[in-house]
Design an enzyme around this catalytic site. Structure first.
Site, PDB file in Angstrom:
ATOM      1  N   ARG A  93      29.288  20.137  21.810  1.00 53.99           N
ATOM      2  CA  ARG A  93      30.067  20.575  20.660  1.00 53.99           C
ATOM      3  C   ARG A  93      31.254  19.627  20.489  1.00 53.99           C
ATOM      4  O   ARG A  93      32.089  19.494  21.386  1.00 53.99           O
ATOM      5  CB  ARG A  93      30.559  22.011  20.885  1.00 53.99           C
ATOM      6  CG  ARG A  93      31.492  22.522  19.816  1.00 53.99           C
ATOM      7  CD  ARG A  93      31.829  24.000  20.026  1.00 53.99           C
ATOM      8  NE  ARG A  93      32.739  24.452  18.995  1.00 53.99           N
ATOM      9  CZ  ARG A  93      34.039  24.688  19.173  1.00 53.99           C
ATOM     10  NH1 ARG A  93      34.579  24.566  20.367  1.00 53.99           N
ATOM     11  NH2 ARG A  93      34.801  25.050  18.170  1.00 53.99           N
ATOM     12  N   GLU A 181      38.626  28.289  15.385  1.00 53.10           N
ATOM     13  CA  GLU A 181      39.804  29.129  15.616  1.00 53.10           C
ATOM     14  C   GLU A 181      40.798  29.138  14.456  1.00 53.10           C
ATOM     15  O   GLU A 181      41.938  28.660  14.589  1.00 53.10           O
ATOM     16  CB  GLU A 181      40.523  28.692  16.894  1.00 53.10           C
ATOM     17  CG  GLU A 181      39.666  28.752  18.133  1.00 53.10           C
ATOM     18  CD  GLU A 181      40.454  28.609  19.429  1.00 53.10           C
ATOM     19  OE1 GLU A 181      41.674  28.391  19.377  1.00 53.10           O
ATOM     20  OE2 GLU A 181      39.844  28.734  20.500  1.00 53.10           O
ATOM     21  N   ASN A 310      35.267  32.032  21.163  1.00 54.64           N
ATOM     22  CA  ASN A 310      36.084  31.324  22.153  1.00 54.64           C
ATOM     23  C   ASN A 310      36.887  32.363  22.914  1.00 54.64           C
ATOM     24  O   ASN A 310      37.612  33.161  22.301  1.00 54.64           O
ATOM     25  CB  ASN A 310      37.051  30.334  21.492  1.00 54.64           C
ATOM     26  CG  ASN A 310      36.335  29.126  20.903  1.00 54.64           C
ATOM     27  OD1 ASN A 310      35.106  29.023  20.969  1.00 54.64           O
ATOM     28  ND2 ASN A 310      37.105  28.208  20.323  1.00 54.64           N
ATOM     29  N   TYR A 312      39.473  33.080  26.274  1.00 55.48           N
ATOM     30  CA  TYR A 312      40.286  32.600  27.395  1.00 55.48           C
ATOM     31  C   TYR A 312      40.862  33.734  28.239  1.00 55.48           C
ATOM     32  O   TYR A 312      40.895  33.660  29.451  1.00 55.48           O
ATOM     33  CB  TYR A 312      41.399  31.662  26.884  1.00 55.48           C
ATOM     34  CG  TYR A 312      40.798  30.329  26.444  1.00 55.48           C
ATOM     35  CD1 TYR A 312      40.556  29.319  27.372  1.00 55.48           C
ATOM     36  CD2 TYR A 312      40.416  30.105  25.125  1.00 55.48           C
ATOM     37  CE1 TYR A 312      39.968  28.118  26.997  1.00 55.48           C
ATOM     38  CE2 TYR A 312      39.820  28.904  24.740  1.00 55.48           C
ATOM     39  CZ  TYR A 312      39.598  27.918  25.680  1.00 55.48           C
ATOM     40  OH  TYR A 312      38.997  26.735  25.311  1.00 55.48           O
TER      41      TYR A 312
END
Ligand code: FCB
Length: 485
Positions: A93, A181, A310, A312
Site C-alpha cells: 500500500r 484517514e 487503520n 493504533y
C-alpha cells in the site's frame, strides 16, 4: 540497501495460538505514504504540498525536519521493492503525491506520473499487488492557498486528479483507495492545528471533513464510470471508544461525542448516506450545516467495495480529568487546540497498559472489538470487504553492536494484533488483509524523524536500510501461513 539476508527460523504460525491460520485469500502487506518516504521534493516538476510548506513553519515539526529527502525512496525504489519481495509480502500500500502528479493543482505532470508507473511495474515484476491511495495528506500548497479542504472546489479538483492517475495506472492496478484517514486531514489539521496546514478553526475542520467526504464520493463515481471493474474504497482511522465509568452519565456522553466526532462522522455518511442526529445536534451549528448541500450525501454514499481500517489504540474517555494525563502529541512551539469541535470537558484516561514511543497504549483486543463492530454495523449490510490498512508501533529502536535491531516489543505488538484479527474472524467478521505500518522508518509528520515505525531501520544520515528483528518475524510468519508460495 544493506544486506537483507536474515537467518530464517522455522515458520511458527502457532505463535498466534496453536495451529491458527489466516484464511487462504488473506493478503499480507506493508503500507507507506508518498511524503513520508519519497524525498525528491523538488524534482521532475514536483511543487510544494501543504507538508512542504508546513515543515518550514518554525516549531511545527520536531527538529525542523522535512520530507525533502526522507528515505529517498524516489531514487531507491528498486532496492526497496527487492526488499519487499524478500519479506514475502503479497501487497504493498503506497500513495501517489497530488503535488507530483498535478503540481500546484494544475495540469498533469507526466514526469511525476512516470515515477509511479515505474514503481508499479517493479512491484508487478516481483509478484506484489499494488494497493494505491490517492490522498495521504499532501495537497498542493497552491490549492490550500485557494482555501484547501475548506473550499468545495477542492473536492472537484480531487476527482480530476483521481482520473489522471487512473489514465496512467488503471491498466495495472485493481485496488484504489481515495483517502487516507480524513479525520486527520480535516480535524487534526484544520481544527487542532497539529498537522498541515496548521489551522485552528472549528468551522474550517468541519468544512474540511465534509469536503473530504464529498471528494471521496466524487472520485468513486468518476473512477467507477471510467472502469466498472475497479475495487474502490476509503481508509479511515477508527477506534473503539469506551466511557471510563459506564454507569456515569457524563462519561457515557463523553464516549458518545468522541465516537461521533471520530468514527461516525465518516462511517455514517459513507454507509448510511446521513450524518447521525446526535452528531448534527453537537456540530451542525458550528459549521457543518453551512456546507452540506442537497445531493451531497447521495454522492458520499456511492457504493464502495472495500473499507480500510487503520487502528493504533482505543479511546477511554470521561467527563472527569484523569489522575495521570495521557501524553501523545508532538511537542510543538506553535499553539494547538483540541481537534474535536464539540468535546469541551472530555478527558482521556490511560488504562495503565504498556505504551509505544508515541505514548499510545498497546491494546490489541481493541482491534478485534473494532473490526466486529464495523462489520456488524456497517460493512456487512453493504457487502464491503474489510482490510486493516494500517497498524504498527514506534519504539526507540537502536542499531546494536552486532549490527541488528532487536525490536522484541514490535514483534510482540505484531503478534498481538494479528492474533486479534484472527479473533475477529472467529467472531464472524471477515477480514481480508493486513498492512503493517510501516515498511521503513520515515518522516512521521509533526514528529519528524524522531519516531521509528519501520520493520526496516533507516539511518537518516546515510540512508542505509537495516531490517529489524520484526522484519524477520513477519517474513517467517508470512512464509508459514503461505507455504505454497
Ligand atoms: C497514521 C498515518 C500514517 C502514520 C501512522 C503512524 O495516522 O496514516 O501516515 O503516520 O499514523
Amino acid at each position: 540497501m544493506t544486506d537483507t539476508t536474515i537467518e530464517r527460523s522455522a515458520p511458527e504460525p502457532e505463535e498466534l495460538g496453536a495451529g491458527r491460520r489466516f484464511p487462504q485469500n488473506f493478503l499480507f502487506g506493508v503500507a507507506t505514504a508518498a511524503y513520508q518516504i519519497e524525498g525528491a521534493a523538488h524534482e521532475d516538476g514536483r511543487r510544494d504540498s501543504i507538508w512542504d510548506a508546513f515543515s518550514r513553519v518554525p516549531g511545527a515539526v520536531v527538529n525542523g525536519d522535512n520530507g525533502d529527502v526522507a528515505c529517498d525512496h524516489y531514487h531507491r525504489y528498486r532496492d526497496d521493492v527487492a526488499m519487499m519481495a524478500d519479506l514475502g509480502i503479497e501487497t504493498y500500500r503506497f500513495s501517489t503525491s497530488w503535488s507530483r502528479v498535478r503540481p500546484d493543482g494544475g495540469p498533469t505532470n507526466p514526469a511525476g506520473l512516470d515515477f509511479y508507473s515505474r514503481l508499479v511495474d517493479e512491484l508487478l515484476a516481483h509478484g506484489i499487488k499494488p494497493w494505491l491511495t490517492l490522498y495521504h495528506w499532501d495537497m498542493p500548497q497552491a490549492l490550500e492557498e485557494l482555501g484547501g479542504w475548506t473550499s468545495r472546489d477542492t473536492a472537484l479538483r480531487f476527482a480530476e486528479y483521481a482520473l489522471d492517475v487512473h489514465d496512467t495506472l488503471g491498466d495495472r492496478i485493481d485496488s484504489w483507495t481515495t483517502l487516507n484517514e480524513p479525520w486527520c486531514s480535516s480535524f487534526l489539521s484544520y481544527t487542532g492545528g497539529a498537522h498541515a496546514p496548521g489551522r485552528q478553526d472549528v468551522a474550517a475542520g468541519l468544512a474540511a471533513g465534509h469536503h473530504l467526504l464529498l471528494a471521496h464520493g466524487l472520485a468513486v463515481q468518476a473512477l467507477r464510470e471510467r472502469d466498472p471493474g475497479l475495487e474502490l474504497g476509503i481508509t479511515l482511522n477508527l477506534a473503539p471508544v469506551h466511557p471510563v465509568d459506564p454507569s456515569h452519565a457524563g462519561d457515557v456522553d463523553a464516549a458518545r461525542r468522541i465516537d461521533g466526532q471520530f468514527n461516525r462522522f465518516f462511517l455514517d455518511p459513507i454507509f448510511r448516506g446521513a450524518y447521525a442526529d446526535d452528531l448534527l445536534a453537537d456540530v451542525g451549528p458550528l459549521g457543518l450545516d453551512a456546507v452540506v448541500r442537497p445531493g451531497d450525501l447521495e454522492v458520499i454514499s456511492t457504493p464502495i467495495d472495500t473499507l480500510g481500517v487503520n487502528y493504533y489504540h482505543g479511546e477511554h474517555v470521561s467527563a472527569r480529568p484523569a489522575p495521570v494525563a495521557l501524553q501523545g502529541s508532538a511537542p510543538t512551539d506553535r499553539p494547538t487546540r483540541s481537534p474535536f469541535p464539540a468535546a469541551e470537558g472530555v478527558h482521556w484516561h490511560p488504562q495503565g497498559l504498556p505504551t509505544t514511543a508515541m505514548d499510545w497504549e498497546v491494546e490489541p483486543d481493541g482491534l478485534r472489538e473494532l473490526l466486529v463492530r464495523v462489520h456488524r454495523e456497517y460493512a456487512d449490510a453493504a457487502g464491503v470487504k474489510l482490510y486493516v490498512t494500517e497498524n504498527g508501533a514506534a519504539y526507540a529502536d537502536v542499531l546494536a553492536a552486532d549490527g541488528a535491531v532487536h525490536d522484541e516489543e514490535r514483534v510482540e505488538f505484531l503478534r498481538g494484533h494479528l492474533g486479534a484479527i484472527l479473533d475477529a474472524i472467529d467472531e464472524g467478521a471477515p477480514v481480508h488483509g493486513y498492512f503493517y505500518w510501516s515498511l521503513l522508518d520515515n518522516f512521521e509528520w509533526a514528529e519528524g524523524f524522531s519516531k521509528r515505525f519501520g520493520l526496516v531501520h533507516v539511518d537518516f544520515g546515510t540512508l542505509a536500510r537495516t531490517p529489524k528483528d520484526s522484519y524477520g518475524w513477519y517474513r517467517d510468519l508470512i512464509a508459514g501461513q503461505k507455504p505454497a508460495r
